[in-house]
Structures are given as structure tokens and as C-alpha cells.
Design an enzyme around this catalytic site. Structure first.
Site, mmCIF file in Angstrom:
data_model
loop_
_atom_site.group_PDB
_atom_site.id
_atom_site.type_symbol
_atom_site.label_atom_id
_atom_site.label_comp_id
_atom_site.label_asym_id
_atom_site.label_seq_id
_atom_site.Cartn_x
_atom_site.Cartn_y
_atom_site.Cartn_z
ATOM 1 N N THR A 266 3.143 -4.163 8.752
ATOM 2 C CA THR A 266 1.747 -4.073 7.998
ATOM 3 C C THR A 266 1.044 -5.148 8.896
ATOM 4 O OG1 THR A 266 2.113 -5.857 6.411
ATOM 5 C CG2 THR A 266 2.603 -3.551 5.755
ATOM 6 N N GLU B 58 2.983 1.588 4.706
ATOM 7 C CA GLU B 58 4.024 1.999 4.065
ATOM 8 C C GLU B 58 4.131 3.461 3.499
ATOM 9 O OE1 GLU B 58 1.704 -0.471 3.548
ATOM 10 O OE2 GLU B 58 2.642 -2.441 2.897
ATOM 11 N N LYS C 272 -13.605 -11.748 -9.421
ATOM 12 C CA LYS C 272 -13.567 -11.905 -10.928
ATOM 13 C C LYS C 272 -14.557 -12.912 -11.368
ATOM 14 C CE LYS C 272 -9.135 -10.778 -9.349
ATOM 15 N NZ LYS C 272 -8.234 -11.090 -8.377
ATOM 16 N N TRP D 257 -14.733 -7.557 -13.410
ATOM 17 C CA TRP D 257 -14.660 -7.359 -12.082
ATOM 18 C C TRP D 257 -16.007 -6.822 -11.154
ATOM 19 C CZ3 TRP D 257 -9.526 -4.002 -12.140
ATOM 20 C CH2 TRP D 257 -8.234 -4.877 -12.471
HETATM 21 P P1 ADP Z 1 -2.803 -3.880 6.028
HETATM 22 O O1 ADP Z 1 -2.018 -3.834 4.641
HETATM 23 O O2 ADP Z 1 -2.117 -5.282 6.912
HETATM 24 O O3 ADP Z 1 -4.291 -3.944 5.885
HETATM 25 P P2 ADP Z 1 -2.671 -0.920 6.489
HETATM 26 O O4 ADP Z 1 -3.069 -0.569 7.639
HETATM 27 O O5 ADP Z 1 -1.268 -0.441 5.922
HETATM 28 O O6 ADP Z 1 -2.232 -2.638 6.816
HETATM 29 O O7 ADP Z 1 -3.768 -0.985 5.230
HETATM 30 C C1 ADP Z 1 -3.602 -0.391 4.112
HETATM 31 C C2 ADP Z 1 -4.666 -0.612 3.454
HETATM 32 O O8 ADP Z 1 -5.958 -0.299 4.141
HETATM 33 C C3 ADP Z 1 -4.741 0.140 2.170
HETATM 34 O O9 ADP Z 1 -3.895 -0.459 1.044
HETATM 35 C C4 ADP Z 1 -6.357 0.057 1.507
HETATM 36 O O10 ADP Z 1 -6.578 -1.384 1.065
HETATM 37 C C5 ADP Z 1 -6.982 0.111 3.053
HETATM 38 N N1 ADP Z 1 -7.432 1.306 3.307
HETATM 39 C C6 ADP Z 1 -7.004 2.293 3.930
HETATM 40 N N2 ADP Z 1 -7.710 3.501 4.216
HETATM 41 C C7 ADP Z 1 -8.815 3.000 3.393
HETATM 42 C C8 ADP Z 1 -9.900 4.018 3.164
HETATM 43 N N3 ADP Z 1 -10.143 5.172 3.744
HETATM 44 N N4 ADP Z 1 -10.636 3.193 2.278
HETATM 45 C C9 ADP Z 1 -10.469 2.111 1.952
HETATM 46 N N5 ADP Z 1 -9.509 1.438 2.087
HETATM 47 C C10 ADP Z 1 -8.644 1.786 2.624
#
Ligand code: ADP
Length: 540
Positions: free
Chosen positions: A185, A330, A440, A445
Site C-alpha cells: 500500500t 488490498e 472530530k 464528525w
Molecule cells: P493507500 O491505502 O496507501 O492510500 P490505496 O491506493 O490502496 O493505497 O488506497 C486505497 C484507499 O484510497 C481507499 O481506502 C480509499 O480511502 C481511497 N480511495 C480509492 N478510491 C477512491 C474513490 N473513488 N473515492 C474516494 N476514495 C478512494
């Protein structure tokens, strides 16, 4: 129990290569070369080279289960690695070229990479740590500049190795449960964690991507993955495109708005996929220098929230169909897609954009639930917020070398996404925030994402990031970091704009202006760094 009587045919990646070679040998894969011009070859040539590279890996001593890293832009050699490394029973570990040297070293050591295959133009980024890596036995370089000597230990050249390798090859990935790929990640909210895909999970994910309900590329499509191959397996597009024989356009290092616009026009791209930052840049480029991009049927966007204003701008001004998707490393990564359904046919344009700005419905293969702070399951009413948990055919069951991890995996078999969401009665999910980014304030929120989207829909704002700052009375309050379109933004006007949609207590306590919002290695707003700037007293 009466068992079914079907073949036990393994879900392994070699199936895709063999299928493409038979079914679409004359279709093409094109790569924009670093110094301009194109490399183009057929699927038949591609499949031949994938087998050859399998032999190269064997010669280098790569055994099943070994990790082989790539450090490269999106190009044809990287695509060959995507198939050959798992085909040899090894594990492709896609390194993010934008990570710091420290992060890279950590990840390479943690993964115990044996070989690193490097794009010549990126050598300066890997060279400084090359001597410190504990497990790396070989560096293999492609696309290097012949006039520049390369000072790397145990170095060999990709094309020399390919020329010396045999053409016949026997796949070494007969077991569908073998590991196929390792992707960390990007560490947006913590230290990078490794996700280890299997052949089975990736093949099911590929079938998942191929569903019309997901992205559904077909042979007729011309697909431009702008999303890097090191970002969550380029969202599964390389495998999905190859299986159906879609034309693939690889942008190489040309990720700036102008060359992307040119590529879309000249190659008649139908599906292009990238993060919102890329499409924000492209939109402004196209407004200044219009081009014919009418070939696009799906402008796929994910990785972070695509602001509704930008979806509207694309659809209204450029007549481009935006497909907003949510995913995570993931999840291999596809989780949900915000395509319209029959129920939306009667909606006017504004109503359709509202739906498209959501993160969408879960694609078949992914199961979801929302869990509240007390651990109870929450209703799908479009209003109740809680943590999104998912499970499914291509969802990680644990992180690499990290067992007993209740922070991320529940006892009853769900993955805790760390995203705070609502889901409506039709299954459409909206991300309100990441748990770590929520503001918060006085026990309530405030969604930083909602504030950002609304600020970015204001005509004077190009980009906006909202973070929490400590507050004696309220615990936390929002701070808005803005990139104005030009000149300055008028705070009173922004507050009035926000008040049309949000309660007064949501208004940012402060606005600050920057030339650029810093981005992480995969193009997300780097809120960790913004918070650091606040801690360092950047804005007093
Ligand atoms: P990292 O966790 O390091 O940022 P990832 O690319 O796996 O790497 O990121 C996943 C996260 O990115 C998701 O849990 C979410 O928070 C965010 N995310 C992915 N796609 C979207 C989307 N279309 N809109 C909002 N958030 C998104």
C-alpha cells in the site's frame, strides 16, 4: 454431499497468455518511448517474449516463490514482467518509483527481493541504495542510455538476456494458490504493508474487471492505463485487456496533460484510467487546447474521490462519460463502480452527476457491510456512517508477514477498509472519509472529503485539501489548504458557498493558500505531510 462433476482447471495466469496468443495474435500493444515515437508489436510477439523472459528468469536462478521486483514506468517490458514473473512461479513485486529511498529500502528488504528489473531512466533513483539491499542478487536494466556507463552491482541487460534465451517455455505456475504478485500500500495513512495476491485471486479479479458491471473492456477497446503499473496492479487492466485482446496503449513516462491529450486523440483511446489529479490536469489542458477526444467511452477514475464538480465539468463541457470507481491495494484493487442503472434513466443531468460522484455499487464478487463504533452492523439508508468492511474472492486475508492483525482483519472474516462510508438502499456507497482523516469537532464528525469536493466545485478553486488542526475547545477543527485557479480566493465567498450545503460548524476555521498541494507516490493529496507542515508551524 453430492459434488459437482466439472474439471478441476486451475485459475493460473498462463491461461491468459495462451488465450491471447491464439485468439488475438494480430492485435497490438503500443508504448510511447521516453524520447518520443512509439514502440509497437503484436500480441503474438508479446506472448513470444513473455515465454523468453521466463527462460531468462530461470537462467538468473529465480525459483518458484522468489520475489522479483520491477521499478518501471508503464511500458511493454513492464507488461512482459507482469506475465513472465508469475508464469515462472515467482512473485512480481511492483515497486513504487515515487517512494523515498528509505521507504524503498524498507520494502525491498521486507519483500526479500532477489532480482530487480529497472527502467534505465529510473536508475538514478535506485542506485544510491543498491549497495545496501540485503537480498538482491541481480539488477536487470532495460531502456538504458548506451552512452552512459551504469555503475550497479551484478548488472545485466534485459535485451541481451532475451536475445540469448530460448523461445520454448514450460510454465511453472500449475497451482492456482501460488503467490503471483506483491504490492505494498502506498502508505497514505501509515507504513506500507504488503498485499500478496495469488493466481487464483488475480484471475478471479480479472474476470471481475471484465464484467460489464465493472469496467468491462472488450477486444474492440483501446485502453490507456495512466494509472501506474506500480499502483495496485494498474487496477487489473493489463490482465483484463490481454485476456480479451484489447489494444493497449502504454504512456511510458509521458503522464503530463499535453502528451496524454495528444495520445487519446491520435490513438482513439476508448478507456483511459487514472487518479483525479491526472484528469484534473487533463481537463484544464483540454479547455485551453481543445482536441477531439470523442473516442472515449469510459474515463475511469479512482484512487481518491473524484470531485462532483470535475465529473460535471467533463460531462457538460467535454461530453465525456466519467466512471468513478473505488478500490484498494488490498482488493486487487476493484471494489465498487458508480455506473448508472435502469433506476436512474429518468434523472436529469444533475441527478446523474450526483450518482456518478458516489463511489458506487459493489461489483459482483465483493461483499460489504458497515460497522458502527460499538461494533454493530449499521443500516444501508444513505445516511448512517460507519466503517466499511469487505470480503470476497479477491480481498486480502492478511498482510505479508503480519499475522494476528485485528486492526485490519476481523475474527469473522472481514477486511476493515479504514474508510468511513454510507450506503444507500440501492447499494450505492459514498465515502465520507478515511477514519484517520475525519475531523472530530466537539464529538461530531466533519467529512474532509465533502468539504474538499464542495470547495473544488467553486469556480475560483483549483484544488483543496482539508485537514484537522488541534483546538482547545472542540478537539479538532478543519483547516482548508487551497490552490486558487488564479489570484486569491475570497474567504467570505467560500464560506457562503459551503453554507449552502453544510452546517455552520463545518466551516473551516482557517484558509491557507499554496501553489501546489503535495501528493503521495500514487498521486493522492498527502495529508500526512500537510499535518506535518502544521506541526512545524508552516502557517503560524
Ligand atoms: P493507500 O491505502 O496507501 O492510500 P490505496 O491506493 O490502496 O493505497 O488506497 C486505497 C484507499 O484510497 C481507499 O481506502 C480509499 O480511502 C481511497 N480511495 C480509492 N478510491 C477512491 C474513490 N473513488 N473515492 C474516494 N476514495 C478512494
Amino acid at each position: 454431499m453430492l459434488h459437482g462433476l466439472m474439471m478441476d482447471y486451475p485459475l493460473t495466469l498462463s491461461t491468459i497468455v495462451e488465450h491471447a496468443n491464439r485468439m488475438t495474435p494480430r492485435k497490438t500493444i503500443k508504448t510511447k518511448l521516453p524520447h518520443g515515437g512509439w514502440h509497437e508489436y503484436s500480441y503474438a510477439d508479446f506472448c513470444g517474449r513473455v515465454r523468453r523472459l521466463g527462460n531468462v528468469l530461470e537462467r538468473l536462478g529465480v525459483a518458484p516463490g522468489d520475489r522479483v521486483a520491477t521499478f518501471a514506468w508503464n511500458n511493454y517490458q513492464h507488461l512482459e514482467c507482469y506475465f513472465s514473473i508469475p508464469g515462472a512461479g515467482a512473485v512480481i513485486h511492483t515497486l513504487n518509483i515515487r517512494l523515498s529511498q528509505e521507504q524503498l529500502k524498507f520494502i525491498i528488504d521486507h519483500a526479500e527481493d532477489k532480482v530487480i528489473i529497472v527502467d534505465g531512466s529510473l536508475l538514478p533513483l535506485i542506485k544510491p541504495i543498491a549497495d545496501q539491499l540485503k537480498t538482491v542478487e541481480h539488477f536487470v536494466v532495460f531502456n538504458h542510455d548506451d552512452s552512459q556507463p551504469i555503475d550497479l552491482p551484478n548488472l545485466s541487460f534485459y535485451e541481451d538476456l532475451m536475445a540469448a534465451a530460448g523461445a520454448d517455455y514450460e510454465w511453472r505456475c500449475a497451482d492456482e494458490n501460488m503467490a503471483l504478485g506483491l504490492c505494498y500500500t502506498s502508505g497514505t495513512t501509515g507504513m506500507p504493508k504488503g498485499v500478496l495476491y495469488s493466481h487464483r485471486s488475480m484471475m478471479l479479479h480479472t474476470l471481475g474487471v471484465l464484467q460489464a458491471a465493472a469496467l468491462g473492456p472488450t477486444e474492440a477497446d483501446v485502453v490507456l492505463p495512466v494509472v501506474p503499473q506500480f499502483h495496485a496492479m494498474a487496477w487489473g487492466l493489463p490482465y483484463a485487456c490481454a485476456w480479451v485482446g484489447a489494444t493497449i496503449i502504454m504512456p511510458g513516462p509521458h503522464l503530463q496533460p499535453e502528451p496524454l491529450a495528444q495520445m487519446i486523440e491520435s490513438e482513439r483511446v476508448s478507456i483511459a484510467a487514472g487518479v483525479p489529479t491526472i484528469w484534473n490536469g487533463l481537463y484544464h489542458e483540454l479547455r485551453q487546447n481543445p482536441r477531439d477526444i470523442s473516442s472515449i467511452t469510459q474515463l475511469v477514475v479512482g484512487g481518491s474521490a473524484m470531485p462532483r464538480g470535475l465529473i460535471e465539468a467533463y460531462e457538460r463541457d467535454l461530453h465525456v462519460n466519467v466512471v468513478h470507481a473505488w478500490g484498494m491495494t488490498e482488493l486487487s484493487p476493484i471494489g465498487s463502480v458508480a455506473k448508472l442503472q435502469t433506476q436512474h434513466q429518468a434523472l436529469d443531468a444533475a441527478g446523474r452527476w450526483d450518482i456518478k460522484a458516489k463511489q458506487g455499487y459493489f461489483v459482483p464478487g465483493v461483499d460489504a457491510r458497515i460497522i458502527g463504533e460499538d461494533g454493530s452492523e449499521l443500516p444501508w439508508d444513505g445516511a448512517t456512517m460507519g466503517e466499511l468492511q469487505v470480503r470476497g474472492y479477491w480481498v486480502a486475508g492478511q498482510y505479508f508477514k503480519l499475522e494476528d492483525d485485528p486492526d485490519h482483519f476481523t475474527d469473522d472474516g472481514w477486511f476493515r477498509t479504514g474508510d468511513v462510508v454510507t450506503i444507500d438502499a440501492n447499494g450505492y456507497m459514498t465515502i465520507t472519509d478515511r477514519t484517520k482523516d475525519l475531523v472530530k469537532s466537539g464529538g461530531e464528525w466533519i467529512s474532509s472529503v465533502d468539504l474538499e469536493n464542495m470547495l473544488m466545485s467553486h469556480p475560483d478553486v483549483r484544488e483543496a485539501a482539508v485537514i484537522a488542526i488541534a483546538d482547545e475547545t472542540w478537539g479538532e477543527r478543519p483547516l482548508a489548504v487551497l490552490v486558487p485557479l488564479e489570484g486569491d480566493c475570497d474567504e467570505a465567498a467560500l464560506n457562503a458557498w459551503l453554507l449552502q450545503h453544510f452546517p455552520k460548524f463545518w466551516l473551516p476555521d482557517r484558509y491557507v493558500t499554496v501553489a501546489d498541494i503535495p501528493k503521495t507516490g500514487v498521486g493522492k493529496m498527502d495529508k500526512k505531510l500537510l499535518r506535518q507542515w502544521v506541526a512545524d508551524g508552516e502557517w503560524g
